[in-house]
Design a protein around this motif. Sequence first.
Motif, PDB file in Angstrom:
ATOM      1  N   ASP A  72      17.803 -47.024  15.977  1.00 32.42           N
ATOM      2  CA  ASP A  72      17.636 -47.322  17.395  1.00 32.42           C
ATOM      3  C   ASP A  72      16.585 -48.420  17.491  1.00 32.42           C
ATOM      4  O   ASP A  72      15.438 -48.233  17.060  1.00 32.42           O
ATOM      5  N   PHE A  73      16.981 -49.561  18.022  1.00 34.50           N
ATOM      6  CA  PHE A  73      16.090 -50.713  18.161  1.00 34.50           C
ATOM      7  C   PHE A  73      15.309 -50.563  19.457  1.00 34.50           C
ATOM      8  O   PHE A  73      15.898 -50.552  20.539  1.00 34.50           O
ATOM      9  N   LEU A  74      14.001 -50.427  19.358  1.00 33.11           N
ATOM     10  CA  LEU A  74      13.175 -50.181  20.538  1.00 33.11           C
ATOM     11  C   LEU A  74      12.556 -51.457  21.089  1.00 33.11           C
ATOM     12  O   LEU A  74      12.458 -51.630  22.295  1.00 33.11           O
ATOM     13  N   ARG A  75      12.113 -52.330  20.198  1.00 32.84           N
ATOM     14  CA  ARG A  75      11.586 -53.640  20.596  1.00 32.84           C
ATOM     15  C   ARG A  75      11.584 -54.546  19.376  1.00 32.84           C
ATOM     16  O   ARG A  75      11.695 -54.078  18.248  1.00 32.84           O
ATOM     17  N   ASP A 109      -0.881 -50.515  17.447  1.00 36.51           N
ATOM     18  CA  ASP A 109      -0.843 -49.061  17.613  1.00 36.51           C
ATOM     19  C   ASP A 109      -0.138 -48.616  18.897  1.00 36.51           C
ATOM     20  O   ASP A 109      -0.329 -47.495  19.346  1.00 36.51           O
ATOM     21  N   THR A 110       0.678 -49.486  19.482  1.00 30.78           N
ATOM     22  CA  THR A 110       1.316 -49.151  20.757  1.00 30.78           C
ATOM     23  C   THR A 110       2.631 -48.391  20.593  1.00 30.78           C
ATOM     24  O   THR A 110       3.266 -48.060  21.589  1.00 30.78           O
ATOM     25  N   GLY A 111       3.014 -48.092  19.383  1.00 28.42           N
ATOM     26  CA  GLY A 111       4.220 -47.288  19.175  1.00 28.42           C
ATOM     27  C   GLY A 111       5.246 -47.973  18.307  1.00 28.42           C
ATOM     28  O   GLY A 111       5.094 -49.132  17.913  1.00 28.42           O
ATOM     29  N   PRO A 112       6.306 -47.247  18.009  1.00 27.07           N
ATOM     30  CA  PRO A 112       7.307 -47.761  17.077  1.00 27.07           C
ATOM     31  C   PRO A 112       8.136 -48.911  17.644  1.00 27.07           C
ATOM     32  O   PRO A 112       8.309 -49.031  18.852  1.00 27.07           O
ATOM     33  N   TYR A 113       8.636 -49.718  16.724  1.00 26.14           N
ATOM     34  CA  TYR A 113       9.544 -50.805  17.050  1.00 26.14           C
ATOM     35  C   TYR A 113      10.994 -50.367  16.841  1.00 26.14           C
ATOM     36  O   TYR A 113      11.896 -50.938  17.439  1.00 26.14           O
ATOM     37  N   ALA A 114      11.171 -49.367  15.991  1.00 25.01           N
ATOM     38  CA  ALA A 114      12.511 -48.820  15.752  1.00 25.01           C
ATOM     39  C   ALA A 114      12.386 -47.404  15.210  1.00 25.01           C
ATOM     40  O   ALA A 114      11.370 -47.046  14.600  1.00 25.01           O
ATOM     41  N   ARG A 115      13.424 -46.614  15.456  1.00 17.68           N
ATOM     42  CA  ARG A 115      13.539 -45.257  14.903  1.00 17.68           C
ATOM     43  C   ARG A 115      14.898 -45.166  14.228  1.00 17.68           C
ATOM     44  O   ARG A 115      15.893 -45.653  14.769  1.00 17.68           O
ATOM     45  N   GLY A 116      14.904 -44.514  13.092  1.00 17.55           N
ATOM     46  CA  GLY A 116      16.162 -44.372  12.376  1.00 17.55           C
ATOM     47  C   GLY A 116      16.307 -42.989  11.774  1.00 17.55           C
ATOM     48  O   GLY A 116      15.431 -42.126  11.898  1.00 17.55           O
ATOM     49  N   ARG A 117      17.428 -42.819  11.109  1.00 16.33           N
ATOM     50  CA  ARG A 117      17.744 -41.562  10.440  1.00 16.33           C
ATOM     51  C   ARG A 117      18.556 -41.898   9.203  1.00 16.33           C
ATOM     52  O   ARG A 117      19.399 -42.799   9.240  1.00 16.33           O
TER      53      ARG A 117
END
Length: 152
Positions: A72-75, A109-117
Amino acid sequence: MNRDSQPARTLEVGDCHQVELPMRWGDADALNHMNNTIYFRLMEEARIQILYAAGLALPADQGFILAHVSCDFLRAFTYPCTARVTHRVTRLGRSSVEHELILEKVGDDTGPYARGRSVLVWMDFIANRSQPWPADVLARLAGQFVPASACR
């Protein structure tokens, strides 16, 4: 047993592994954003570093396969930067290990750029079916991961 006569640690849910990988100039598109395929390359490189560091020489008749990977591409990452890829064990099955992947920008430290599995499955290549993970393989993998209690 290890050198200290302690039982070898095995891989557990919550264990994590982190690696920092630089974005290369050629990884960016015309808008200076990381190309979507590179997110998968970063996940792949981090996964391969774990497996190689664990000393997993694959026999011809059995080994692991990548059964699933998603992102999932977040930014967008922009050049120049260094990405931190974290694998966290979320499920240990009889023949599979599932990881959550988090891609962050080092220094942000503002959060993830992507999440995966991802899901790795131990296979009998001759019979073409899954097999239970060998205990020694799980122990070698555990040596590359930080216990859940120490993960950030």
